[in-house]
Motif scaffolding. Structure first.
Motif, PDB file in Angstrom:
ATOM      1  N   SER A  41       0.814  -1.211   0.000  1.00 29.73           N
ATOM      2  CA  SER A  41       0.000   0.000   0.000  1.00 29.73           C
ATOM      3  C   SER A  41       0.853   1.269   0.000  1.00 29.73           C
ATOM      4  O   SER A  41       0.342   2.370  -0.221  1.00 29.73           O
ATOM      5  N   LEU A  42       2.167   1.107   0.260  1.00 29.71           N
ATOM      6  CA  LEU A  42       3.062   2.264   0.285  1.00 29.71           C
ATOM      7  C   LEU A  42       3.614   2.528  -1.108  1.00 29.71           C
ATOM      8  O   LEU A  42       3.837   1.596  -1.885  1.00 29.71           O
ATOM      9  N   PRO A  90      11.134  -4.583   0.195  1.00 28.20           N
ATOM     10  CA  PRO A  90       9.780  -4.183  -0.203  1.00 28.20           C
ATOM     11  C   PRO A  90       9.468  -4.459  -1.669  1.00 28.20           C
ATOM     12  O   PRO A  90      10.315  -4.302  -2.545  1.00 28.20           O
ATOM     13  N   ASN A  91       8.231  -4.918  -1.904  1.00 30.36           N
ATOM     14  CA  ASN A  91       7.712  -5.202  -3.249  1.00 30.36           C
ATOM     15  C   ASN A  91       8.427  -6.355  -3.941  1.00 30.36           C
ATOM     16  O   ASN A  91       8.497  -6.419  -5.166  1.00 30.36           O
ATOM     17  N   ALA A 152      15.129 -14.472  -5.439  1.00 31.45           N
ATOM     18  CA  ALA A 152      14.990 -13.175  -6.118  1.00 31.45           C
ATOM     19  C   ALA A 152      16.270 -12.356  -6.120  1.00 31.45           C
ATOM     20  O   ALA A 152      16.391 -11.400  -6.890  1.00 31.45           O
ATOM     21  N   LEU A 153      17.245 -12.734  -5.306  1.00 28.59           N
ATOM     22  CA  LEU A 153      18.505 -11.977  -5.297  1.00 28.59           C
ATOM     23  C   LEU A 153      19.186 -12.000  -6.659  1.00 28.59           C
ATOM     24  O   LEU A 153      19.935 -11.081  -7.007  1.00 28.59           O
ATOM     25  N   HIS A 165      14.242  -1.766  -6.532  1.00 30.50           N
ATOM     26  CA  HIS A 165      14.265  -2.358  -5.185  1.00 30.50           C
ATOM     27  C   HIS A 165      15.621  -2.069  -4.539  1.00 30.50           C
ATOM     28  O   HIS A 165      16.448  -2.962  -4.386  1.00 30.50           O
ATOM     29  N   PRO A 166      15.862  -0.837  -4.145  1.00 28.74           N
ATOM     30  CA  PRO A 166      17.207  -0.426  -3.718  1.00 28.74           C
ATOM     31  C   PRO A 166      17.558  -0.683  -2.261  1.00 28.74           C
ATOM     32  O   PRO A 166      18.703  -0.471  -1.875  1.00 28.74           O
TER      33      PRO A 166
END
Length: 272
Positions: A41-42, A90-91, A152-153, A165-166
């Protein structure tokens, strides 16, 4: 013979699929117990943008850290006292309880609630301090074929993924800590990346330069000797002979020419 081989392979695939499903349910349960906030939601850029305080000066507010710091690990620790906190990018799919065992073997084979599974858990190097105070804190996780855990890395090979995605957030009893990703690369299991002991500032600066030199992406972020490094590691390569690592720094400062010069000078002196 071929039929037997096929049957065995099919059985292995089915077994692994069951473990994937059970693992997903296990970690969904962990999110429920910890009351994991809804980060979707952010705004995706929220962690990078300063917010105005209403006066002429700007006050930096990180909504991700603000919402994550409210997490309570009491319910998780009633199940397993090895829970250090929570790690999230996040995300992405990476959002898991962070464990620490008495060695680096146990959580390769057991989930956060100590159920035996090929999925394992995300866990802290057993020699690292539990309070995340070491210069280099190492976190391990499997590279699962269904994309879970630390799989995902591998996307950090692409700079565009890093730009989207920092940051990594580690939340523990002291609050939520934002680490900015500065390097990603493949390394030998015996590489210097996994070094823990550092004799002084020069050794730390040399280590930073080593990491940046090996990185597959250029982020422009230059950690200092007073910062804290987070090294996330997962399997990659034939026979798992190498690891893919993504490294982040607990620092909100921008890279400067002075810092760049200090790192380069230190590395030059060490090579003489």
């Amino acid at each position: 013979l071929l039929s037997a081989v096929f049957a065995g392979s099919a059985g292995g695939i089915i077994s692994r699929s069951i473990q994937y499903k059970q693992g997903e349910e296990t970690y969904n349960k962990a999110e429920q117990l910890v009351s994991m906030p809804n980060l979707s939601s952010l705004p995706r850029t929220a962690s990078q943008a300063p917010a105005s305080s209403g006066s002429s000066s700007a006050v930096y507010i990180d909504p991700y850290a603000d919402i994550l710091r409210r997490m309570d690990f009491t319910s998780l620790r009633k199940v397993n006292s090895d829970v250090v906190g929570w790690i999230v990018i996040p995300n992405t799919i990476i959002s898991y309880p962070l464990m620490q065992g008495k060695d680096n073997d146990f959580y390769l084979h057991y989930t956060w609630n100590k159920e035996q599974s090929a999925v394992g858990a995300i866990f802290l190097e057993y020699r690292n301090k539990r309070d995340l105070s070491d210069f280099n804190t190492i976190v391990y996780g499997h590279h699962m074929n269904n994309g879970s855990m630390f799989a995902a890395l591998r996307f950090y090979k692409d700079k565009s993924y890093w730009q989207a995605h920092p940051a990594v957030y580690l939340t523990d009893d002291s609050g939520s800590h934002k680490y900015n990703i500065f390097a990603a690369y493949e390394v030998s299991t015996q590489g210097d990346t996994y070094k823990l002991g550092f004799s002084g500032q020069a050794a730390k600066l040399n280590y930073i330069q080593y990491c940046r030199n090996h990185s597959a992406i250029s982020t422009g972020i230059v950690p200092t000797a007073s910062d804290k490094i987070l090294t996330m590691s997962t399997c990659i390569g034939y026979g798992h002979a190498t690891r893919w690592v993504v490294q982040a720094v607990l620092s909100g400062s921008e890279p400067s020419a002075k810092t760049e010069k200090a790192v380069s000078s230190s590395a030059s002196l060490a090579s003489r």
